[in-house]
Design a protein around this motif. Structure first.
Motif, PDB file in Angstrom:
ATOM      1  N   GLU A 271     -19.582 -43.844  69.019  1.00 52.53           N
ATOM      2  CA  GLU A 271     -18.909 -44.382  68.811  1.00 52.53           C
ATOM      3  C   GLU A 271     -18.949 -44.828  70.599  1.00 52.53           C
ATOM      4  OE1 GLU A 271     -14.437 -45.713  68.471  1.00 52.53           O
ATOM      5  OE2 GLU A 271     -15.109 -42.911  67.941  1.00 52.53           O
ATOM      6  N   THR A 272     -19.187 -43.923  71.228  1.00 51.99           N
ATOM      7  CA  THR A 272     -19.423 -44.590  73.180  1.00 51.99           C
ATOM      8  C   THR A 272     -20.422 -45.373  72.965  1.00 51.99           C
ATOM      9  OG1 THR A 272     -18.155 -42.673  73.944  1.00 51.99           O
ATOM     10  CG2 THR A 272     -19.669 -44.098  75.174  1.00 51.99           C
ATOM     11  N   GLN A 273     -21.702 -44.925  72.092  1.00 56.78           N
ATOM     12  CA  GLN A 273     -22.698 -45.424  72.661  1.00 56.78           C
ATOM     13  C   GLN A 273     -22.684 -46.968  71.496  1.00 56.78           C
ATOM     14  OE1 GLN A 273     -25.891 -44.573  74.088  1.00 56.78           O
ATOM     15  NE2 GLN A 273     -26.612 -46.821  74.054  1.00 56.78           N
ATOM     16  N   LEU A 274     -21.990 -47.055  70.626  1.00 58.21           N
ATOM     17  CA  LEU A 274     -21.883 -48.137  70.696  1.00 58.21           C
ATOM     18  C   LEU A 274     -20.950 -49.596  70.895  1.00 58.21           C
ATOM     19  CD1 LEU A 274     -21.975 -50.189  67.108  1.00 58.21           C
ATOM     20  CD2 LEU A 274     -20.223 -49.242  66.572  1.00 58.21           C
ATOM     21  N   GLU A 275     -20.019 -48.930  71.931  1.00 62.55           N
ATOM     22  CA  GLU A 275     -18.895 -49.568  72.293  1.00 62.55           C
ATOM     23  C   GLU A 275     -20.274 -50.552  73.181  1.00 62.55           C
ATOM     24  OE1 GLU A 275     -15.781 -47.554  73.501  1.00 62.55           O
ATOM     25  OE2 GLU A 275     -15.023 -47.509  71.593  1.00 62.55           O
ATOM     26  N   TYR A 276     -20.564 -49.992  73.988  1.00 61.46           N
ATOM     27  CA  TYR A 276     -21.330 -50.043  75.144  1.00 61.46           C
ATOM     28  C   TYR A 276     -22.304 -51.189  75.206  1.00 61.46           C
ATOM     29  CZ  TYR A 276     -24.923 -49.895  78.965  1.00 61.46           C
ATOM     30  OH  TYR A 276     -25.762 -50.186  80.208  1.00 61.46           O
ATOM     31  N   ASP A 277     -22.957 -50.926  73.836  1.00 65.26           N
ATOM     32  CA  ASP A 277     -23.620 -52.189  73.639  1.00 65.26           C
ATOM     33  C   ASP A 277     -23.719 -53.237  72.726  1.00 65.26           C
ATOM     34  OD1 ASP A 277     -26.622 -49.800  73.487  1.00 65.26           O
ATOM     35  OD2 ASP A 277     -26.072 -48.964  71.818  1.00 65.26           O
ATOM     36  N   ILE A 278     -22.455 -53.125  72.270  1.00 62.08           N
ATOM     37  CA  ILE A 278     -21.808 -54.433  71.887  1.00 62.08           C
ATOM     38  C   ILE A 278     -21.477 -55.346  73.714  1.00 62.08           C
ATOM     39  CG2 ILE A 278     -20.008 -55.535  71.105  1.00 62.08           C
ATOM     40  CD1 ILE A 278     -19.697 -52.675  68.509  1.00 62.08           C
ATOM     41  N   LEU A 279     -20.824 -54.676  74.473  1.00 64.69           N
ATOM     42  CA  LEU A 279     -20.490 -55.164  75.495  1.00 64.69           C
ATOM     43  C   LEU A 279     -21.583 -55.612  76.140  1.00 64.69           C
ATOM     44  CD1 LEU A 279     -17.762 -52.396  76.607  1.00 64.69           C
ATOM     45  CD2 LEU A 279     -17.388 -54.508  76.168  1.00 64.69           C
TER      46      LEU A 279
ATOM     47  N   ALA B  71     -19.562 -62.532  65.317  1.00 68.10           N
ATOM     48  CA  ALA B  71     -20.219 -62.959  64.444  1.00 68.10           C
ATOM     49  C   ALA B  71     -22.378 -62.392  65.474  1.00 68.10           C
ATOM     50  CB  ALA B  71     -20.127 -63.848  63.757  1.00 68.10           C
ATOM     51  N   ILE B  72     -22.081 -63.261  66.316  1.00 69.82           N
ATOM     52  CA  ILE B  72     -23.439 -63.798  66.934  1.00 69.82           C
ATOM     53  C   ILE B  72     -23.437 -62.620  67.038  1.00 69.82           C
ATOM     54  CG2 ILE B  72     -24.128 -64.114  69.069  1.00 69.82           C
ATOM     55  CD1 ILE B  72     -22.649 -67.219  68.469  1.00 69.82           C
ATOM     56  N   VAL B  73     -22.922 -61.510  68.265  1.00 71.81           N
ATOM     57  CA  VAL B  73     -23.019 -59.808  68.595  1.00 71.81           C
ATOM     58  C   VAL B  73     -23.653 -59.129  67.565  1.00 71.81           C
ATOM     59  CG1 VAL B  73     -21.949 -57.776  69.382  1.00 71.81           C
ATOM     60  CG2 VAL B  73     -21.441 -60.386  70.485  1.00 71.81           C
ATOM     61  N   ILE B  74     -22.779 -58.906  66.379  1.00 68.21           N
ATOM     62  CA  ILE B  74     -23.266 -58.033  65.222  1.00 68.21           C
ATOM     63  C   ILE B  74     -24.454 -58.264  64.916  1.00 68.21           C
ATOM     64  CG2 ILE B  74     -22.507 -57.963  63.650  1.00 68.21           C
ATOM     65  CD1 ILE B  74     -19.417 -58.231  63.497  1.00 68.21           C
ATOM     66  N   ASN B  75     -24.758 -59.993  64.483  1.00 66.13           N
ATOM     67  CA  ASN B  75     -26.749 -60.884  64.313  1.00 66.13           C
ATOM     68  C   ASN B  75     -27.134 -60.161  64.796  1.00 66.13           C
ATOM     69  OD1 ASN B  75     -25.476 -61.813  62.410  1.00 66.13           O
ATOM     70  ND2 ASN B  75     -25.134 -63.555  63.168  1.00 66.13           N
TER      71      ASN B  75
ATOM     72  N   TYR C 169     -27.807 -50.667  64.140  1.00 65.09           N
ATOM     73  CA  TYR C 169     -26.739 -50.859  63.705  1.00 65.09           C
ATOM     74  C   TYR C 169     -26.285 -50.877  62.509  1.00 65.09           C
ATOM     75  CZ  TYR C 169     -25.577 -48.569  68.054  1.00 65.09           C
ATOM     76  OH  TYR C 169     -25.877 -48.175  69.671  1.00 65.09           O
ATOM     77  N   LYS C 170     -25.405 -50.138  61.420  1.00 67.17           N
ATOM     78  CA  LYS C 170     -25.113 -50.217  60.411  1.00 67.17           C
ATOM     79  C   LYS C 170     -23.971 -51.342  61.014  1.00 67.17           C
ATOM     80  CE  LYS C 170     -25.872 -46.529  57.428  1.00 67.17           C
ATOM     81  NZ  LYS C 170     -25.876 -45.596  56.744  1.00 67.17           N
ATOM     82  N   LEU C 171     -23.396 -52.655  59.333  1.00 68.72           N
ATOM     83  CA  LEU C 171     -22.643 -53.823  59.156  1.00 68.72           C
ATOM     84  C   LEU C 171     -21.380 -53.227  59.350  1.00 68.72           C
ATOM     85  CD1 LEU C 171     -22.401 -56.684  59.510  1.00 68.72           C
ATOM     86  CD2 LEU C 171     -21.857 -56.832  56.762  1.00 68.72           C
ATOM     87  N   ALA C 172     -21.055 -52.054  58.633  1.00 65.36           N
ATOM     88  CA  ALA C 172     -19.520 -51.537  58.635  1.00 65.36           C
ATOM     89  C   ALA C 172     -19.099 -51.107  59.686  1.00 65.36           C
ATOM     90  CB  ALA C 172     -20.254 -50.206  57.252  1.00 65.36           C
ATOM     91  N   LYS C 173     -20.665 -50.155  60.824  1.00 66.91           N
ATOM     92  CA  LYS C 173     -19.899 -49.817  61.877  1.00 66.91           C
ATOM     93  C   LYS C 173     -19.358 -50.721  62.600  1.00 66.91           C
ATOM     94  CE  LYS C 173     -22.061 -45.110  61.792  1.00 66.91           C
ATOM     95  NZ  LYS C 173     -23.030 -44.142  61.979  1.00 66.91           N
ATOM     96  N   LEU C 174     -20.563 -51.560  62.637  1.00 65.37           N
ATOM     97  CA  LEU C 174     -19.995 -53.285  63.590  1.00 65.37           C
ATOM     98  C   LEU C 174     -18.941 -53.725  63.612  1.00 65.37           C
ATOM     99  CD1 LEU C 174     -23.575 -54.559  63.574  1.00 65.37           C
ATOM    100  CD2 LEU C 174     -22.641 -53.031  65.759  1.00 65.37           C
TER     101      LEU C 174
ATOM    102  N   GLU D  95     -13.299 -55.201  65.136  1.00 70.42           N
ATOM    103  CA  GLU D  95     -12.052 -54.955  63.998  1.00 70.42           C
ATOM    104  C   GLU D  95     -12.047 -56.759  63.383  1.00 70.42           C
ATOM    105  OE1 GLU D  95      -8.825 -54.702  66.908  1.00 70.42           O
ATOM    106  OE2 GLU D  95      -9.075 -52.893  67.195  1.00 70.42           O
ATOM    107  N   MET D  96     -13.250 -56.540  62.567  1.00 73.62           N
ATOM    108  CA  MET D  96     -13.205 -58.071  61.830  1.00 73.62           C
ATOM    109  C   MET D  96     -13.526 -58.183  60.674  1.00 73.62           C
ATOM    110  SD  MET D  96     -16.953 -60.353  62.780  1.00 73.62           S
ATOM    111  CE  MET D  96     -16.334 -62.160  62.042  1.00 73.62           C
ATOM    112  N   ALA D  97     -13.197 -57.757  59.502  1.00 75.81           N
ATOM    113  CA  ALA D  97     -13.181 -58.233  58.482  1.00 75.81           C
ATOM    114  C   ALA D  97     -14.312 -58.706  57.714  1.00 75.81           C
ATOM    115  CB  ALA D  97     -12.182 -58.911  57.464  1.00 75.81           C
ATOM    116  N   LYS D  98     -15.417 -58.005  57.049  1.00 76.86           N
ATOM    117  CA  LYS D  98     -16.447 -58.628  56.095  1.00 76.86           C
ATOM    118  C   LYS D  98     -16.554 -60.264  55.523  1.00 76.86           C
ATOM    119  CE  LYS D  98     -20.035 -57.158  52.814  1.00 76.86           C
ATOM    120  NZ  LYS D  98     -20.719 -56.616  51.851  1.00 76.86           N
ATOM    121  N   SER D  99     -14.892 -60.041  55.421  1.00 78.72           N
ATOM    122  CA  SER D  99     -14.919 -62.193  54.965  1.00 78.72           C
ATOM    123  C   SER D  99     -15.162 -63.033  55.502  1.00 78.72           C
ATOM    124  CB  SER D  99     -13.963 -62.151  53.774  1.00 78.72           C
ATOM    125  OG  SER D  99     -12.423 -61.998  54.583  1.00 78.72           O
ATOM    126  N   SER D 100     -14.419 -62.665  56.735  1.00 76.62           N
ATOM    127  CA  SER D 100     -14.784 -63.448  58.228  1.00 76.62           C
ATOM    128  C   SER D 100     -15.913 -63.731  59.114  1.00 76.62           C
ATOM    129  CB  SER D 100     -13.587 -62.349  59.173  1.00 76.62           C
ATOM    130  OG  SER D 100     -12.226 -62.655  58.875  1.00 76.62           O
TER     131      SER D 100
END
Length: 533
Positions: free
Chosen positions: A220-228, A252-256, A262-267, A272-277
């Motif tokens: 989880e920490t690694q994911l947060e670091y990669d996102i930032l 959405a740009i960061v997730i792409n 990473y898996k989409l569900a984790k991202l 804190e983003m809905a899949k529909s959004s």
């Protein structure tokens, strides 16, 4: 070494343990190895309840082997020299059977008396040899020597104990326990082992759960670091990155960018983003709202001899009624790899010295005019082609930068400039008497040019010697023309006749259609027609 009763007792324990040799052997504490107990059980006959063995070696062979060992004091050497028995343990049992001396409850025997053992121990302690080397020399197993040494040290401690305390030592031999007692004790040990196993399993599961939790927190920490890190790289925010304040488009740009790792569900959960959004933003990102504008920009660029930059394309689009910022046009041109060519130019010079009286510079770098045909500039430039050179002599009106007239030839002679001036006189109104500025080239100092200027009533103006900025307006026109028309195209296969036709076509387009920012994104012809209204 073991009596028949001991063997029968051992076999009975094996039976009670349902033939499990290891359990029976641990319960009994004898014989020396599991294989011996297994052999007893195998040879047991239930009809007479005794052990039947088929001896492989005669008593004479056994005595010979033991005697040989007593001489060499080495079990392995005895086996190697005699060629029998087939194992060291067999010879060891033969040796111990010669002098049976039960020293403990397990019935262990020793063929050496205590005095001999003590002498060997003292000899070892007084020597500087290792235990292994000393054991090999004496033909004694290292474990045996170590046991003797431990017994020797223990005996010394007992001797040094107080008399009252040493009298309390129980030296009696523990009698054998009954079968039921041994089975009960075995059951207790089994129950204890089961309890220990259950406790060990519990601790193992707890440790595995803690490890799993730690790995999850690390991931989880690694994911947060990669996102930032990815957000800082892609979004380039000046005030830093805060995941909670990011817009859905930015998320959405960061997730792409991180979908491959990473898996989409984790991202989605971390941001804190809905899949529909997210799916809506992906569609919006993939949609190009300038899709129809891109070919229009390219068409304008190609129609302008690939000379227009973002500012002029902005003006042309504005004239067509298309409103879009110049910054967007610049970005689209970069994405479409559209850019005008900017060469380094070599200037043509016609200066041949002072061949006529000096003429002053009347413009003094003031290249602005408030009405047409009031202030004009002229010069000559050349174009190098594969079959020779082509020369251009234009005359430019500083009112709007329009090339009023021009002449193209193969040589920079007096006919080139004189014919251009004659045609100019026929184009402009007869009551107009402009100032014509040039450099100090020989074409503008010869009698033909001077006589025509005086005849038409035009005023001469010249730059200073070797000072091209004094004629910057005409030099700037040449720079634009060569960048847009000449250097931006391949003329390696064109003849001079073909080039002259294309050059004349370009100058006509420049005069009629080429828009200028200074003129409000109008061409010189359009600007003049609107000004006359």
């Amino acid at each position: 070494m073991y009596t028949n009763d001991q063997k029968i007792h051992a076999i009975e324990i094996v039976k009670k343990c349902k033939g499990i040799i290891n359990k029976a052997w641990r319960l009994l504490g004898y014989p020396d190895s599991r294989d011996t107990l297994k052999l007893w059980y195998k040879n047991f006959q239930e009809d007479n309840n005794k052990i039947t063995k088929t001896p492989r070696y005669s008593d004479k062979e056994i005595d010979k082997a033991v005697s040989y060992y007593l001489e060499c004091k080495n079990i392995q050497k005895t086996i190697d020299d005699l060629g029998y028995p087939d194992s060291r343990m067999t010879l060891w049992r033969w040796i111990k059977s010669q002098d049976i001396n039960i020293s403990n409850k397990r019935g262990r025997v020793s063929s050496l008396d205590e005095e001999t053992k003590s002498s060997i121990i003292l000899e070892y302690l007084n020597s500087d040899k290792t235990m292994l080397k000393f054991s090999l020399e004496k033909g004694i197993a290292t474990s045996t020597l170590k046991g003797w040494l431990d017994a020797y040290n223990l005996k010394k401690e007992e001797v040094s104990m107080p008399k009252e305390e040493s009298n309390n030592v129980d030296e009696t031999v523990i009698p054998p326990r009954s079968d039921q007692e041994e089975i009960d004790e075995l059951k207790k040990e089994i129950a204890k082992l089961k309890a220990e196993k259950i406790e060990a399993n519990r601790k193992t599961k707890e440790a595995e759960a803690e490890l799993k939790l730690a790995k999850a927190k690390l991931a989880e920490t690694q994911l947060e670091y990669d996102i930032l890190e990815k957000a800082a790289e892609l979004l380039k925010k000046v005030n830093g990155i805060n995941i909670k304040t990011l817009k859905n488009k930015e998320k959405a740009i960061v997730i792409n960018a991180l979908r491959s790792k990473y898996k989409l569900a984790k991202l989605l959960k971390s941001l804190e983003m809905a899949k529909s959004s997210y799916e809506y933003q992906v569609k919006a990102l993939n949609h190009d709202k300038y899709q129809e504008l891109r070919p229009i920009i390219r068409q304008i660029f190609n129609d302008s001899y690939q000379a227009y930059g973002s500012e002029r394309i902005y003006g042309e689009l504005k004239n067509q009624g298309i409103t879009v910022s110049e910054k967007v046009i610049r970005r689209l041109m970069k994405e479409e790899n559209i850019h005008p060519f900017i060469p380094r130019m070599k200037k043509y010079s016609s200066y041949q010295g002072e061949i006529s009286p000096k003429v002053p510079d009347l413009y003094k770098h003031d290249f602005k005019a408030d009405e047409p045909y009031k202030k004009l500039v002229t010069d000559i430039t050349e174009f190098s082609l594969r079959d020779g050179k082509v020369y251009l002599s234009p005359i430019i009106d500083l009112y709007d930068g329009c090339p009023i007239n021009w002449k193209i030839g193969y040589s920079p002679n007096k006919e080139l400039t004189s014919s251009m001036l004659i045609e100019l006189h026929n184009i402009i109104p007869s009551d107009v008497k402009p100032i014509i500025h040039s450099d100090r080239g020989c074409h503008y100092r010869i009698p033909d040019w001077i006589n025509l200027m005086e005849e038409y009533g035009y005023t001469r103006s010249m730059s200073r010697k070797g000072c091209s900025p004094d004629n910057a307006a005409c030099e700037g026109f040449f720079g634009i023309m060569k960048r847009e028309f000449f250097h931006n195209h391949d003329w390696s296969n064109a003849t001079r006749e073909e080039f002259i036709k294309e050059l004349d076509k370009y100058l006509t387009w420049f005069k009629i259609k080429r828009i200028k920012e200074r003129l409000g994104y109008l061409s010189p012809t359009e600007y003049r027609s609107r000004a006359s209204l």
